[in-house]
Design a protein around this motif. Structure first.
Motif, PDB file in Angstrom:
ATOM      1  N   GLU A 162       0.555   1.590  10.639  1.00 24.37           N
ATOM      2  CA  GLU A 162       0.483   2.565   9.550  1.00 24.37           C
ATOM      3  C   GLU A 162      -0.421   2.062   8.426  1.00 24.37           C
ATOM      4  N   TYR A 163      -0.412   0.771   8.193  1.00 30.53           N
ATOM      5  CA  TYR A 163      -1.286   0.215   7.160  1.00 30.53           C
ATOM      6  C   TYR A 163      -2.753   0.414   7.528  1.00 30.53           C
ATOM      7  N   PHE A 164      -3.094   0.323   8.807  1.00 30.54           N
ATOM      8  CA  PHE A 164      -4.466   0.563   9.233  1.00 30.54           C
ATOM      9  C   PHE A 164      -4.898   1.998   8.941  1.00 30.54           C
ATOM     10  N   GLU A 165      -3.927   2.902   8.783  1.00 32.26           N
ATOM     11  CA  GLU A 165      -4.257   4.295   8.487  1.00 32.26           C
ATOM     12  C   GLU A 165      -4.389   4.544   6.992  1.00 32.26           C
ATOM     13  N   HIS A 166      -3.439   4.029   6.194  1.00 31.41           N
ATOM     14  CA  HIS A 166      -3.469   4.341   4.751  1.00 31.41           C
ATOM     15  C   HIS A 166      -4.095   3.231   3.909  1.00 31.41           C
ATOM     16  N   LYS A 170       0.420  -2.336  -1.258  1.00 32.54           N
ATOM     17  CA  LYS A 170       1.669  -2.322  -2.020  1.00 32.54           C
ATOM     18  C   LYS A 170       2.807  -1.732  -1.195  1.00 32.54           C
ATOM     19  N   GLU A 171       2.507  -0.743  -0.399  1.00 30.97           N
ATOM     20  CA  GLU A 171       3.549  -0.157   0.454  1.00 30.97           C
ATOM     21  C   GLU A 171       4.022  -1.169   1.488  1.00 30.97           C
ATOM     22  N   VAL A 172       3.098  -1.930   2.060  1.00 28.33           N
ATOM     23  CA  VAL A 172       3.493  -2.954   3.029  1.00 28.33           C
ATOM     24  C   VAL A 172       4.351  -4.013   2.343  1.00 28.33           C
ATOM     25  N   LEU A 176       8.192  -5.034   3.414  1.00 29.90           N
ATOM     26  CA  LEU A 176       8.552  -6.395   3.803  1.00 29.90           C
ATOM     27  C   LEU A 176       9.693  -6.932   2.944  1.00 29.90           C
ATOM     28  N   LYS A 177       9.744  -6.536   1.681  1.00 31.99           N
ATOM     29  CA  LYS A 177      10.835  -6.991   0.826  1.00 31.99           C
ATOM     30  C   LYS A 177      12.169  -6.390   1.262  1.00 31.99           C
ATOM     31  N   GLU A 205     -10.965  -6.169   8.383  1.00 28.52           N
ATOM     32  CA  GLU A 205     -11.198  -6.237   6.934  1.00 28.52           C
ATOM     33  C   GLU A 205      -9.923  -5.899   6.166  1.00 28.52           C
ATOM     34  N   LEU A 206      -9.224  -4.870   6.627  1.00 29.32           N
ATOM     35  CA  LEU A 206      -7.967  -4.493   5.975  1.00 29.32           C
ATOM     36  C   LEU A 206      -6.921  -5.595   6.120  1.00 29.32           C
ATOM     37  N   THR A 207      -6.904  -6.259   7.268  1.00 30.97           N
ATOM     38  CA  THR A 207      -5.940  -7.355   7.470  1.00 30.97           C
ATOM     39  C   THR A 207      -6.228  -8.520   6.532  1.00 30.97           C
ATOM     40  N   SER A 208      -7.501  -8.849   6.348  1.00 28.80           N
ATOM     41  CA  SER A 208      -7.848  -9.938   5.424  1.00 28.80           C
ATOM     42  C   SER A 208      -7.415  -9.599   4.006  1.00 28.80           C
ATOM     43  N   ARG A 209      -7.606  -8.364   3.614  1.00 28.92           N
ATOM     44  CA  ARG A 209      -7.181  -7.955   2.267  1.00 28.92           C
ATOM     45  C   ARG A 209      -5.656  -7.974   2.143  1.00 28.92           C
ATOM     46  N   LEU A 210      -4.983  -7.561   3.196  1.00 34.97           N
ATOM     47  CA  LEU A 210      -3.520  -7.570   3.163  1.00 34.97           C
ATOM     48  C   LEU A 210      -2.980  -8.983   3.005  1.00 34.97           C
ATOM     49  N   LEU A 211      -3.502  -9.928   3.779  1.00 33.00           N
ATOM     50  CA  LEU A 211      -3.035 -11.311   3.675  1.00 33.00           C
ATOM     51  C   LEU A 211      -3.317 -11.876   2.288  1.00 33.00           C
TER      52      LEU A 211
END
Length: 454
Positions: A162-166, A170-172, A176-177, A205-211
């Motif tokens: 879902e993160y790859f879509e939106h 912050k939602e992820v 996780l919390k 790219e989105l994964t790098s930003r997420l981490l």
């Protein structure tokens, strides 16, 4: 035994009294009563004797129980037949301490003794009627059980997809919390990187930003180090589905070190200790990328800028370059690959628009046929949808008067190109009929005598 003996004697005396009274009455009635009346009278006398016997025995048992305790509670020796004084507020059971019931404040309609002030009593948790929910200081807390290692992948995969879509980090972070990952927190990073290796460049790219956004808030540098160490060990399995996994993982490590997700000493820990060839390739790739940067700035372009994250001007420039290279090489497959790598299916109408403009500005029919062939290939493969194709042509229709200022024969070239595309089933008949046409108007002609045609 004395009490029992006394009880037995009293019982015999009562029987004797009953018999004496019965014998006296019998002597009285033997003279004049009939046999039926005599029998009825005898039955009444026997019943009366039994009642008297029961009353005397119950009174004796009560006196015996009180004599054993040594106190006579509530009994008045002067009262007739030993009746208990009902107005006495002392305990009538003989088990009390001889004090008035309820301290003398237990009468009807009485809430307590005069002048008594009741204080707040602490609730007793051992009380059977104790209700925890009614207490004011009760604090409720949601207890989330720790996620099992077997269920972790099932719960994390939907979150990453879902993160790859939106693309909202912050939602992820909020999701996780809510999960109690416990000691398996680091596995979220390894799962996210593994999923992105199988996806597109924009996903990486989105994964790098997420981490980068999760580090320091949900995950620590130690968690990140454990995650990448796990991925390095899993490379022999990842390479089966993604042959380029070692090079991609090296880019992930370089980006993570530049973003301060991993410590600077991460690569140094593996020097001379790596046995797996694939892991060595990944670490070498990361070292090369880091040495290419004189200053440790963010490696923002290590994945390119994928999808809708690219600026519009950059996308237009990329599409222009793609079309120009196609006109030179004529390779449709290469042009298709480049368009797919841009990952902007919602912006394909720009490619159609730029292709038509190039046809209008070109000389000769070569560009017209090549562009028709390119659009036909994109149409058949489904890379460009009907909506995007129609939108690209409509944009040219709307801007044709302005284009005509620079290209005087734009209308005639446009009409010819539209007819060619319709013949090859690239566009629909409705779209062909919507093409604007400017008919040649004759104002003055030879032989008309200078008269303006109406």
């Amino acid at each position: 035994m004395a009490a029992d003996g006394a009880g037995m004697f009293s019982h015999d005396e009562n029987l004797a009294d009953a018999n004496r009274s019965y014998s006296g009455d019998e002597a009285e009635v033997n003279g004049n009563w009939t046999p039926q009346e005599k029998a009825l009278h005898e039955a009444r006398l026997k019943a009366k004797a039994k009642r008297r016997l029961r009353k005397s025995s119950s009174r004796n048992s009560t006196s015996e129980s009180l004599s054993e305790s040594g106190d006579v509670a509530g009994g008045d020796p002067n009262s007739p037949k030993g009746k208990v004084n009902t107005n006495d507020r002392k305990s009538r059971t003989g088990k009390g301490r001889g004090l008035p019931k309820k301290g003398g404040a237990g009468g009807k309609g009485v809430w307590g003794a005069a002048g008594m002030v009741y204080e707040d009593e602490e609730p007793d948790m051992r009380d059977p009627n104790y209700d925890e929910s009614s207490q004011g200081d009760t604090v409720y807390a949601t207890v989330v059980p720790e996620v099992d290692e077997k269920e972790l992948e099932k719960m994390v995969n939907p979150i990453v997809q879902e993160y790859f879509e939106h693309g909202d980090t912050k939602e992820v972070q909020m999701l996780l919390k809510e999960l109690n990952l416990g000691q398996h927190k680091y596995e979220f990073s390894s799962l996210a990187v593994s999923l992105s290796l199988e996806g597109k460049a924009s996903h990486r790219e989105l994964t790098s930003r997420l981490l980068s956004d999760l580090t320091g808030k949900v995950l620590s540098q130690n968690d990140m180090s454990r995650a990448f160490d796990k991925i390095l060990k899993e490379l022999p399995d990842l390479i089966l589905d993604t042959p380029e996994a070692p090079q991609m993982l090296g880019q992930f490590i370089a980006r993570a070190i530049a973003d301060h997700i991993l410590p600077m000493s991460f690569l140094d820990c593996y020097k001379g200790k790596v046995v797996c060839e694939h892991s060595r390739v990944a670490l070498d790739r990361a070292a090369v990328l880091l040495t290419m940067k004189r200053e440790m700035v963010r490696l923002d372009n290590v994945w390119g800028v994928g999808g809708g994250l690219r600026p519009v001007k950059h996308l237009v420039k990329e599409m222009n370059l793609l079309l120009k290279e196609y006109l030179v090489s004529g390779e449709v497959s290469e042009a298709e690959r480049c368009l797919r790598d841009l990952e902007v299916p919602h912006f394909h109408h720009e490619l159609v628009y730029e292709a038509i403009v190039m046809v209008l500005e070109s000389k000769g029919d070569t560009a017209s046929h090549m562009m028709m062939k390119l659009l036909q290939s994109f149409w058949k493969t489904g890379l460009i949808t009907v909506d995007q194709m129609n939108r690209g042509f409509q944009r040219v229709y709307n801007e044709l008067p302005e284009i005509n200022l620079d290209v005087p024969h734009a209308h005639s070239i446009m009409e010819a190109f539209v007819d060619l595309c319709y013949q090859e089933s690239v566009i629909t008949k409705q779209l062909r009929d919507a093409c604007p046409s400017r008919g040649r108007k004759r104002f003055v002609s030879e032989g008309d005598g200078g008269v303006i045609k109406r």
